[in-house]
Design a protein around this motif. Structure first.
Motif, PDB file in Angstrom:
ATOM      1  N   GLU A 163      -0.973  -1.052  -5.218  1.00  0.00           N
ATOM      2  CA  GLU A 163      -2.239  -1.719  -4.886  1.00  0.00           C
ATOM      3  C   GLU A 163      -3.247  -0.744  -4.295  1.00  0.00           C
ATOM      4  O   GLU A 163      -4.176  -1.161  -3.610  1.00  0.00           O
ATOM      5  CB  GLU A 163      -2.000  -2.922  -3.959  1.00  0.00           C
TER       6      GLU A 163
ATOM      7  N   PHE B   2       0.802  -1.233   0.000  1.00  0.00           N
ATOM      8  CA  PHE B   2       0.000   0.000   0.000  1.00  0.00           C
ATOM      9  C   PHE B   2       0.831   1.277   0.000  1.00  0.00           C
ATOM     10  O   PHE B   2       0.582   2.203   0.774  1.00  0.00           O
ATOM     11  CB  PHE B   2      -0.989  -0.005   1.179  1.00  0.00           C
TER      12      PHE B   2
ATOM     13  N   ASP C  69      -5.364  -6.460  -4.066  1.00  0.00           N
ATOM     14  CA  ASP C  69      -5.884  -5.267  -3.409  1.00  0.00           C
ATOM     15  C   ASP C  69      -6.168  -4.144  -4.396  1.00  0.00           C
ATOM     16  O   ASP C  69      -7.082  -3.357  -4.179  1.00  0.00           O
ATOM     17  CB  ASP C  69      -4.921  -4.818  -2.301  1.00  0.00           C
TER      18      ASP C  69
ATOM     19  N   LYS D 121       4.761  -1.904  -3.857  1.00  0.00           N
ATOM     20  CA  LYS D 121       3.555  -2.633  -4.278  1.00  0.00           C
ATOM     21  C   LYS D 121       2.507  -1.616  -4.701  1.00  0.00           C
ATOM     22  O   LYS D 121       2.114  -0.745  -3.931  1.00  0.00           O
ATOM     23  CB  LYS D 121       3.043  -3.504  -3.131  1.00  0.00           C
TER      24      LYS D 121
HETATM   25 MG   LIG Z   1      -2.118  -6.782  -1.133  1.00  0.00          MG
END
Ligand SMILES: [Mg+2]
Ligand SMILES: Nc1ncnc2c1ncn2[C@@H]1O[C@H](COP(=O)(O)OP(=O)(O)OP(=O)(O)O)[C@@H](O)[C@H]1O
Ligand SMILES: CC(=O)C(=O)O
Ligand SMILES: [K+]
Length: 617
Positions: free
Chosen positions: A342, A312, A366, A340
């Motif tokens: 997401e 995140f 996500d 990441k």
């Molecule tokens: Mg995730």
């Protein structure tokens, strides 16, 4: 016949330091038109004594090949010794994993897999034999997810992977993935999953429920949960795998009616939506790296993991902060930080986040909970392209083979999805639940492997090279030279249809630059350190080896050819282009060991690079 071109720095002496003798004295050779045979003999002799003296000269291949030491004699004949028990003596006495060996020997260089494979390790795959099966099956990176399991459990997995590398010669890297502080459910009191049925009323609460957990209750990790949600909101578990509608709030408890039934998994992500939009209340202020994440990061640094993937990510600042934290804590270590992608925030700041990172992950699980599902494919393509343009490795993750958690064969749609990620030339594909807790982890990995190899081959046969514009990424003139050399070498490799590119690199940078070009042939990346070798295992088309090498390309090439030939990994007549980031020259050598050099001035370059076109003999 041989041809050569040499770049050098006019401010330097027209003599190059070519090889460091064991006595710490240096041998210097003239650049222009000297008799190459003599040159060779001199180098070979000095290299030979170097090798005799240093038993640490090893050649470790990327995927499961055992260390080999080579001793060069004056006539370039190599004796090969395996460090590990061998099955059948001499040149065959080299332990090579079935995949790489078969690919290189049977079908030649060109058929080796270029797309790298990551497996999330969980209860289904944490045993030593299970990890070994994954390594043999082509796992390049093992991912541990700090959302799940205890630190002791993760430590055990890391120790096993390291042992596997040491004992069996693999170079499996370790990626630690942080939990992050987004909202998620608790661990369901140890249950593997629970079913929510249509119309049922469930209670979501920050209260810790006792054991056994009362029926239809879910613990939530975020204190502000009850304040942030409103009656009428839609609550999505795992991006919509299960849906609830908020019907009542009683203190810390939020009563919800199930509207889309399904399985609730431990620690599943929770998002809530209002009028069709994701709600960002105070939860938007949660730190990207929680206090628990910092402890996990300290653990990762202490354990010497190769990659830390940050969940995140919202901005480049957090990546920069973490990178300086790692640099201060782990002197000399080179843990790469993967962003990441997401969240909506990460998409908003995509370019600066990727620029600040050492790589990125398209975390579709996500991401698909934060943007409409139909936008995920275009986001994926954009992230993959941007990463390649910025020369950062990119991973496509989540639900690639989701049905294989339960079934031994994938759906056709899943195969098409994997194919698309390979066609986009992502560096790596990742298994999540399929390998962590699925019933067929080895089969899922085999599907990724076979689909990757097949699509890569198809792509090459069709010559469907998308002409991607690769903007300059170098920030110094020296970097620009490396980049130009790699771009040219990759183009030459395609035009001449050579069998492989060799790159001799201490930091791995030039290996990345070659990988970025996505050439038709595989790239053998020779590096002196185990950690760089493992890190390169994430990048498209790189077959990383650890090799003790000198600054002299001719002797490096002789040594490499001999070692690889003795192992049957290359054969006479294979054509190779070699690039190095250590020596300020370009040279071409042929099978008579005859070497001519031509010199061209290159402005005020303070770095030059070696490119060689070679034929094994
Ligand atoms: Mg995730
Ligand atoms: N170390 C572990 N111990 C137990 N189960 C695990 C472990 N790692 C993963 N799993 C299981 O595998 C599933 C998929 O793993 P994955 O890493 O994709 O987790 P996730 O919860 O979806 O989080 P993320 O968004 O970080 O990927 C998890 O939901 C969990 O059930
Ligand atoms: C991998 C991951 O974190 C996700 O897909 O959400
Ligand atoms: K995670």
């Amino acid at each position: 016949m041989s041809r050569s071109l040499q770049f050098f720095t006019p401010s330097r002496s027209p003599y190059f330091t070519l090889h460091k003798l064991p006595s710490t004295s240096y041998t210097r050779f003239p650049v222009i038109n000297f008799p190459s045979k003599k040159h060779y003999i001199t180098i070979t002799k000095s290299l030979s004594s170097d090798l005799d003296a240093a038993s640490s000269q090893v050649l470790d291949s990327g995927n499961g090949q055992t260390g080999v030491s080579g001793v060069l004699s004056a006539d370039n004949v190599v004796a090969v010794q395996s460090h590990a028990p061998s099955e059948s003596g001499a040149a065959a006495g080299i332990e090579v994993d079935a995949v790489t060996e078969a690919e290189l020997k049977e079908n030649g260089f060109r058929s080796t897999r270029r797309t790298k494979l990551i497996c999330t390790i969980g209860p289904a795959t944490c045993g030593f034999e299970q990890l070994e099966a994954l390594a043999v099956g082509g796992m390049n990176v093992a991912r541990i997810n700090m959302c799940h399991g205890t630190r002791e459990w993760h430590q055990m997995v890391i120790e096993r992977v390291r042992r596997l590398n040491e004992e069996k010669g693999f170079a499996v890297a370790i990626m630690m993935d942080t939990e992050g502080s987004e909202i998620h459910m608790g661990d369901l009191g140890g249950a593997a999953s629970v079913k929510a049925e249509d119309g049922e009323i469930w209670t979501f609460s920050v209260r810790a429920f006792g054991t056994p957990r009362p029926e239809r209750t879910i613990n939530v990790n975020y204190d502000g949960f009850a304040e942030d949600v409103k009656v009428g909101d839609e609550l999505l578990v795992d991006g919509g795998m299960v849906r609830f509608e908020v019907i009542e709030k009683i203190g810390p408890d939020v009563k919800c009616r199930c509207t889309d039934p399904g399985l609730l998994l431990p620690r599943a992500n929770l998002t809530f939506w209002r009028d069709g939009s994701l709600v960002r209340e105070r939860n938007a202020m949660l730190p990207t790296i929680s206090s628990k994440d910092w402890l996990d990061i300290d653990f990762g640094i202490a354990e010497g993991v190769d990659f830390i993937a940050i969940s995140f990510v919202k901005s480049a600042e957090v990546i920069k902060h973490l990178k300086s934290y790692i640099a201060a804590r782990s002197r000399g270590s080179d843990i790469a930080v993967i962003a990441k992608i997401e969240s909506i925030d990460s998409l908003k700041n995509l370019e600066e986040i990727i620029q600040a990172s050492d790589g990125a992950m398209v975390a579709r699980g996500d991401l698909g909970a934060q943007i409409p599902l139909e936008q995920v494919p275009s986001a994926q393509q954009k992230i993959v392209q941007l990463c390649r343009q910025l020369n950062k490795p990119v991973i496509v993750a989540s639900q690639l083979l989701e049905s294989m958690i339960e079934y031994p064969t994938p759906t056709r749609a899943e195969v098409a999805d994997v194919s698309e990620a390979v066609r986009q030339r992502a560096d790596a594909l990742m298994l999540s639940g399929e390998s962590a807790m699925g019933q067929y982890p080895d089969k899922a990995l085999a599907v990724l492997r076979s689909v990757s190899v097949r699509i890569e081959k198809w792509w090459r046969e069709e010559k469907r090279h998308e002409a991607m514009v690769l903007p300059d990424v170098g920030t110094s003139f020296a970097d620009s030279i490396s980049e130009e050399i790699c771009n040219s070498a990759a183009k030459m490799a395609n035009n001449l249809e050579v069998d492989a590119l060799f790159v001799y690199t201490k930091t791995g940078h030039m290996a990345s630059l070659l990988s970025r070009c996505r050439p038709d042939c595989p790239i053998f990346a020779f590096t002196t350190t185990t950690s760089v070798r493992r890190r390169l295992n994430l990048q498209w088309g790189l077959i990383p080896f650890r090799l003790g090498f000198s600054d002299d390309m001719e002797s490096n090439l002789n040594k490499t050819f001999s070692l690889l030939k003795a192992r049957g990994m290359i054969k006479s007549g294979d054509l190779v282009i070699a690039v190095s980031d250590m020596l300020q020259s370009i040279q071409v050598m042929n099978d008579e060991n005859d070497c001519h050099r031509k010199t061209e001035e290159l402005g005020s370059a303070n770095l030059a690079v070696t490119v060689s076109l070679n034929k094994a003999y």
